[in-house]
Design an enzyme around this catalytic site. Structure first.
Site, PDB file in Angstrom:
ATOM      1  N   GLY A  29       0.820  -1.210   0.000  1.00  0.00           N
ATOM      2  CA  GLY A  29       0.000   0.000   0.000  1.00  0.00           C
ATOM      3  C   GLY A  29       0.850   1.256   0.000  1.00  0.00           C
ATOM      4  O   GLY A  29       2.032   1.223  -0.332  1.00  0.00           O
ATOM      5  N   HIS A  72       7.088  -3.728   1.713  1.00  0.00           N
ATOM      6  CA  HIS A  72       7.300  -2.713   0.679  1.00  0.00           C
ATOM      7  C   HIS A  72       7.859  -1.463   1.360  1.00  0.00           C
ATOM      8  O   HIS A  72       7.192  -0.880   2.211  1.00  0.00           O
ATOM      9  CB  HIS A  72       5.982  -2.313   0.021  1.00  0.00           C
ATOM     10  N   GLU A 119      10.260   2.480  -1.950  1.00  0.00           N
ATOM     11  CA  GLU A 119       9.880   2.566  -3.368  1.00  0.00           C
ATOM     12  C   GLU A 119       9.490   4.023  -3.637  1.00  0.00           C
ATOM     13  O   GLU A 119      10.216   4.758  -4.282  1.00  0.00           O
ATOM     14  CB  GLU A 119       8.719   1.620  -3.680  1.00  0.00           C
TER      15      GLU A 119
HETATM   16 ZN    ZN Z   1       4.669  -4.758  -4.910  1.00  0.00          ZN
END
Ligand code: ZN
Length: 341
Positions: free
Chosen positions: A184, A214, A217
């Site tokens: 998310g 995650h 990014e």
């Molecule tokens: Zn991903």
């Protein structure tokens, strides 16, 4: 969508989202069957709308899910089919081992608060979603000869779901599930530290559930640090902004942290600006064998920007997998997070 990959050897894929890898034909089929309107009538038109081949804004990217997720979510039949077809797709791409991730809550319509995608309340719980996905994956394994494992995602904006996610990881750990993830919008301030996520990851550590997050990014190096120090992650999804913090980069390199990098996806989502050097380029320069394109643990690839684009370009899916470790190691990443046979 079908094309011969430049890297034409058996592949391992460690970072791919089930809900980003659905055939447009299947979406059209269930749209019709369930009476849910879609913005196109043919697979080609739909692919043009929901697919990506050039960078887009985050709202445009998220709007694509709004189109098709209501067609799949809440339907046992549709969910099982996308899982099965996912394995078929991977077999055609020459993938021999894949870890596919998804949020069980985003496919449910019962015992989930809030109910996603404006669905009416139904009777498909997150728990049963995992069971149904597993059936599809396992039937696909049997029919297509690809080894498949799954990762269950917590969502940054819904920390109230996370404790159930880790419980589902424990319950289904012998039926494809190998790890927990946090996905998310990582730019939600402080979301790595939301108590729901922290408690879920603490429970994962206690229960021996493997962990990926995650981070770095779209978010900063600080998000990567929180993923490692607070959430005790064993792998980082993307992690590009680690390079903004030299000390962190050096430390994680020393600690042999595993990064799942997705060059093509990072181009499409704007996480990497294409007029700059891609973060994945840096490591091969300093340590030629340090970044692995995992393929059964046998093939190492020094990656350049050009190679990355040629090899993984135009796959039409977000977050296709290329695994990387910051330091030379013996095993491919999948060995470190896979359990079972
Ligand atoms: Zn991903």
């Amino acid at each position: 969508m079908t094309q011969t990959p430049a890297f034409d050897k058996p592949k391992v894929e460690l970072h791919i989202h089930l809900d980003g890898a659905i055939k447009p034909e299947t979406i059209l089929y269930y749209g019709k069957k369930r009476g849910i309107a879609l913005p196109a009538d043919t697979a080609e038109e739909l692919q043009d709308i929901i697919g990506m081949d050039k960078p887009t804004s985050l709202p445009d990217f998220l709007a694509k899910f709004d189109y098709y997720m209501p067609v799949i979510a809440g339907s046992r039949e549709a969910i099982k089919r996308i899982a099965y077809e996912f394995v078929e797709m991977k077999a055609k791409e020459g993938v021999v081992y894949v870890e596919v991730r998804y949020s069980p809550h985003l496919l449910a319509n019962s015992k989930v608060e809030p109910i996603p995608w404006d669905q009416a309340e139904g009777d498909l719980t997150p728990d049963e979603v995992v069971a149904v996905v597993n059936q599809g994956l396992q039937e696909g394994e049997r029919d297509f000869g690809v080894k498949v494992r799954s990762i269950l995602c917590c969502m940054r904006h819904q920390p109230n779901w996370s404790l159930e996610v880790v419980e589902l990881c424990k319950k289904y750990q012998h039926q494809t599930v190998v790890a927990i993830d946090l996905a998310g919008d990582e730019t939600i301030q402080g979301s790595s530290l939301f108590p729901g996520h922290v408690q879920a990851y603490e429970e994962a550590v206690r229960s021996g559930i493997h962990r990926t997050v995650h981070a770095g990014e779209a978010g900063s190096a600080e998000v990567v640090r929180q993923a490692v120090d607070t959430l005790k992650t064993e792998r980082v999804g993307h992690g590009y902004h680690t390079l903004d913090d030299e000390a962190l980069y050096t430390r994680l390199r020393r600690e042999n942290l595993h990064f799942e990098v997705c060059p093509w996806s990072s181009y499409l989502t704007g996480a990497w600006k294409s007029d700059t050097e891609h973060p994945v380029v840096r490591c091969p320069v300093t340590e030629p064998q340090g970044w692995h394109q995992a393929s059964g643990g046998q093939s190492h690839l020094s990656l350049t920007q050009e190679k990355a684009t040629r090899t993984w370009g135009n796959r039409g899916q977000a977050c296709t997998g290329l695994s990387a470790k910051l330091k030379k190691g013996r095993s491919s990443g999948c060995d470190r997070i896979t359990r079972g046979s």
